[in-house]
Design a protein around this motif. Sequence first.
Motif, PDB file in Angstrom:
ATOM      1  N   ALA A  86      45.377  33.731  27.637  1.00 44.11           N
ATOM      2  CA  ALA A  86      46.353  34.269  28.552  1.00 44.11           C
ATOM      3  C   ALA A  86      45.878  33.985  30.202  1.00 44.11           C
ATOM      4  CB  ALA A  86      46.377  35.889  28.516  1.00 44.11           C
ATOM      5  N   GLU A  87      44.613  34.003  30.371  1.00 40.56           N
ATOM      6  CA  GLU A  87      44.396  33.793  31.786  1.00 40.56           C
ATOM      7  C   GLU A  87      44.449  32.421  31.999  1.00 40.56           C
ATOM      8  OE1 GLU A  87      40.221  35.773  31.734  1.00 40.56           O
ATOM      9  OE2 GLU A  87      41.225  37.183  33.208  1.00 40.56           O
ATOM     10  N   LYS A  88      44.097  31.518  30.872  1.00 47.45           N
ATOM     11  CA  LYS A  88      44.260  30.432  31.095  1.00 47.45           C
ATOM     12  C   LYS A  88      45.653  29.622  31.406  1.00 47.45           C
ATOM     13  CE  LYS A  88      43.112  25.834  28.854  1.00 47.45           C
ATOM     14  NZ  LYS A  88      42.280  25.084  27.667  1.00 47.45           N
ATOM     15  N   GLN A  89      46.455  30.546  30.863  1.00 46.26           N
ATOM     16  CA  GLN A  89      47.949  30.362  30.943  1.00 46.26           C
ATOM     17  C   GLN A  89      48.535  30.755  32.280  1.00 46.26           C
ATOM     18  OE1 GLN A  89      49.488  27.980  29.084  1.00 46.26           O
ATOM     19  NE2 GLN A  89      47.580  27.642  28.115  1.00 46.26           N
ATOM     20  N   GLY A  90      47.651  31.617  33.100  1.00 54.92           N
ATOM     21  CA  GLY A  90      48.203  32.159  34.249  1.00 54.92           C
ATOM     22  C   GLY A  90      48.460  33.592  34.460  1.00 54.92           C
ATOM     23  N   GLY A  91      48.097  34.200  33.176  1.00 58.04           N
ATOM     24  CA  GLY A  91      48.344  35.719  33.109  1.00 58.04           C
ATOM     25  C   GLY A  91      46.889  36.464  33.753  1.00 58.04           C
ATOM     26  N   LYS A  92      47.225  37.485  33.727  1.00 55.13           N
ATOM     27  CA  LYS A  92      45.936  38.467  34.167  1.00 55.13           C
ATOM     28  C   LYS A  92      45.704  39.403  33.183  1.00 55.13           C
ATOM     29  CE  LYS A  92      46.828  37.213  38.994  1.00 55.13           C
ATOM     30  NZ  LYS A  92      47.841  37.352  39.939  1.00 55.13           N
ATOM     31  N   VAL A  93      44.437  39.924  33.042  1.00 53.76           N
ATOM     32  CA  VAL A  93      44.215  40.898  32.340  1.00 53.76           C
ATOM     33  C   VAL A  93      44.403  42.292  33.093  1.00 53.76           C
ATOM     34  CG1 VAL A  93      42.023  42.245  31.114  1.00 53.76           C
ATOM     35  CG2 VAL A  93      42.210  39.782  31.132  1.00 53.76           C
ATOM     36  N   PHE A  94      45.129  43.218  32.601  1.00 50.80           N
ATOM     37  CA  PHE A  94      45.533  44.597  33.314  1.00 50.80           C
ATOM     38  C   PHE A  94      44.394  45.543  32.825  1.00 50.80           C
ATOM     39  CE2 PHE A  94      47.928  48.155  33.797  1.00 50.80           C
ATOM     40  CZ  PHE A  94      48.354  47.991  35.082  1.00 50.80           C
ATOM     41  N   GLU A 108      45.477  45.101  27.710  1.00 53.05           N
ATOM     42  CA  GLU A 108      46.794  44.878  28.233  1.00 53.05           C
ATOM     43  C   GLU A 108      46.540  43.704  29.217  1.00 53.05           C
ATOM     44  OE1 GLU A 108      48.371  48.543  29.799  1.00 53.05           O
ATOM     45  OE2 GLU A 108      48.519  49.431  27.940  1.00 53.05           O
ATOM     46  N   ILE A 109      47.719  43.276  29.125  1.00 43.94           N
ATOM     47  CA  ILE A 109      48.025  41.670  29.991  1.00 43.94           C
ATOM     48  C   ILE A 109      49.239  41.860  30.925  1.00 43.94           C
ATOM     49  CG2 ILE A 109      48.066  39.080  29.822  1.00 43.94           C
ATOM     50  CD1 ILE A 109      46.862  39.439  26.732  1.00 43.94           C
ATOM     51  N   LEU A 110      49.132  41.093  32.108  1.00 41.18           N
ATOM     52  CA  LEU A 110      50.110  40.888  32.804  1.00 41.18           C
ATOM     53  C   LEU A 110      50.492  39.399  32.501  1.00 41.18           C
ATOM     54  CD1 LEU A 110      49.288  42.485  36.099  1.00 41.18           C
ATOM     55  CD2 LEU A 110      50.977  43.436  34.507  1.00 41.18           C
ATOM     56  N   ASP A 111      51.926  39.157  32.292  1.00 39.86           N
ATOM     57  CA  ASP A 111      52.320  37.692  32.251  1.00 39.86           C
ATOM     58  C   ASP A 111      52.620  37.026  33.268  1.00 39.86           C
ATOM     59  OD1 ASP A 111      54.826  38.528  32.991  1.00 39.86           O
ATOM     60  OD2 ASP A 111      55.838  38.229  31.052  1.00 39.86           O
ATOM     61  N   THR A 112      52.983  35.737  33.356  1.00 38.06           N
ATOM     62  CA  THR A 112      53.096  35.399  34.732  1.00 38.06           C
ATOM     63  C   THR A 112      54.163  35.632  35.788  1.00 38.06           C
ATOM     64  OG1 THR A 112      54.518  33.654  33.681  1.00 38.06           O
ATOM     65  CG2 THR A 112      52.121  33.135  33.814  1.00 38.06           C
ATOM     66  N   SER A 113      55.025  36.581  35.141  1.00 39.04           N
ATOM     67  CA  SER A 113      55.902  37.241  35.898  1.00 39.04           C
ATOM     68  C   SER A 113      55.621  38.666  36.544  1.00 39.04           C
ATOM     69  CB  SER A 113      57.394  37.461  35.401  1.00 39.04           C
ATOM     70  OG  SER A 113      58.078  35.959  35.158  1.00 39.04           O
ATOM     71  N   GLY A 114      54.296  39.049  35.932  1.00 41.16           N
ATOM     72  CA  GLY A 114      53.669  40.492  36.122  1.00 41.16           C
ATOM     73  C   GLY A 114      54.460  41.590  35.192  1.00 41.16           C
ATOM     74  N   ASN A 115      54.948  41.018  33.864  1.00 32.96           N
ATOM     75  CA  ASN A 115      55.338  41.974  32.943  1.00 32.96           C
ATOM     76  C   ASN A 115      54.033  42.307  32.306  1.00 32.96           C
ATOM     77  OD1 ASN A 115      58.349  41.646  33.451  1.00 32.96           O
ATOM     78  ND2 ASN A 115      58.118  39.692  32.595  1.00 32.96           N
ATOM     79  N   ARG A 116      53.999  43.739  32.028  1.00 31.79           N
ATOM     80  CA  ARG A 116      52.887  44.108  31.257  1.00 31.79           C
ATOM     81  C   ARG A 116      53.284  44.334  29.887  1.00 31.79           C
ATOM     82  NH1 ARG A 116      51.213  50.288  32.680  1.00 31.79           N
ATOM     83  NH2 ARG A 116      50.155  50.853  30.592  1.00 31.79           N
TER      84      ARG A 116
END
Length: 125
Positions: A86-94, A108-116
């Motif tokens: 997910a981080e490699k694709q631009g997401g963030k670990v929440f 939990e992850i935040l996608d590239t639009s900030g959706n959790r």
Amino acid sequence: MTTPTFNTVAWFQVGSDQPEQVKSFYNALFGWNFAQDPDQDDAYDLISYAGSELPAGGVAHVGDAADNHAIFYVLVADVPATLAAAEKQGGKVFIQPVTAKNGLVFAEILDTSGNRFGVFSPPAN
């Protein structure tokens, strides 16, 4: 009874600072049933549908209305590997991985639009 396929939405969670009220709402609206999770303290209830053997989601008791949420969880084979992808694709670990008493691992992850959203893997056999 079938096991969900990896990489599919297999769980959902509603977080509420008024869990009894929200359980009443969903029971009246959809007929959902609730039971305290035997693997947790009194801050989590399992949601099951009429005629279903297994729970499909949960209600998390949160302390503040600012923490209210509705979130889906995807079943994955390996939570840490999924977080790295997910981080490699631009997401963030929440939320970093947490292991429940029964061995289930979730994060939990935040996608590239900030959706959790969440990911989880079943306990090891």
